[in-house]
Design a protein around this motif. Structure first.
Motif: not given
Ligand code: NAI
Length: 252
Positions: A33, A46-47, A50, A52-54, A56-57
């Motif tokens: 983070r 990244a969070d 979450d 969606a965050s993973i 995107a990562l």
């Protein structure tokens, strides 16, 4: 040198692991983070609680890494569902999504804990958790009575069981997964364990010569990331100054 993705690289054990990988001649792709204070070869914010965050990562990370060190984690002072998301469900999601992009022969290392060593005592819930999805975490915690500090223990129990379970899942590509289980380590979250676990944490510390240091744990992670551990699969290695042996010895 190898390229290693290190989550939780901004602090504590993750930061020490990043330094060790670099000292051993590897490149570090840091995920957290927060931006790490130490220099790394690349950083992705990244969070990990979450989905969606993973996702995107995973889309942003370069392909071909030789290792994934899943070190990011939350202490038992955080809300139960959030702890289970970061320490287990998010870790599981990141790992399974990332495996297709890892190099053949890659090593995955999961930071578990002494707190997870009684995973076999919680078997029905641990079994039920193995395919747990993000959207089911709250209901799962309700159904299995996972609240407060118990969530931290459970997240590590589920993680150790998941690591054992997937000992050969990616064997066709030579991809291995293992876990490391530290005892109390002097990082910013040690005070949170003492605050939530109370007497148990104090008893543990009273029999120890000292708390662990991030530098005591990083070499175990580094070994499991290296080719020297090629035949170690689905293992959980304690690194705890003898505390687990003490607990077992006292019990039996
Ligand atoms: P720490 O708090 O120093 O570092 C954890 C890192 O994870 C932080 O940089 C934080 O920003 C990151 N992180 C947390 N939630 C995140 C999220 N949602 N998304 C992205 N990054 C996130 O903690 P420490 O002690 O280095 O812990 C590392 C791992 O070791 C954790 O999994 C912890 O459960 C485990 N562990 C720690 C022990 C200790 O006594 N310190 C003992 C046993 C296990």
């Amino acid at each position: 040198g190898k390229t290693i993705i290190v989550t939780g690289a901004a602090s504590g054990i993750g930061a020490a692991t990043a330094r060790l990988v670099q000292a051993w001649g590897g490149r570090v792709i840091a995920v957290d983070r927060h931006q790490p204070a130490d220099p790394v070869d690349a950083f992705f914010a990244a969070d990990l609680s979450d989905r969606a965050s993973i996702d995107a990562l995973v889309a942003a990370l370069p392909a071909g890494a030789h290792g994934l060190a899943n070190i990011a984690g939350l202490p038992p002072t955080r809300p139960a569902a959030e702890v289970l998301r970061v320490n287990f469900v998010g870790l599981k999601h990141l790992t399974t999504r990332l495996v297709p992009n890892l190099a053949d022969g890659a090593a995955i290392v999961n930071l578990a804990s002494l707190a997870g060593l009684d995973w076999a005592e919680a078997l029905p819930a641990v079994r039920a958790s193995q395919d747990l999805a993000f959207e089911d975490v709250e209901a799962f915690c309700r159904d299995h009575g996972i609240a407060g500090a118990r969530s931290y223990f459970f997240s590590k129990e589920a993680l150790i069981a998941w690591t054992l379970r997937h000992r050969w899942t990616w064997r066709d590509r030579g991809i291995r997964m293992n876990a490391v289980s530290p005892g109390p380590v002097d990082t910013p979250i040690l005070k949170d364990f003492v605050a939530t676990l109370g007497a148990r944490a104090e008893q543990d510390m009273a029999v120890m010569d000292r708390a662990g240091r991030p530098e005591d744990i990083a070499p175990v992670v580094g070994f499991l990331l290296s080719d020297a551990s090629a035949w170690i699969r689905g293992a959980n290695i304690p690194a705890d100054g003898g505390l687990y042996a003490h607990v077992l010895d006292r019990r039996h």
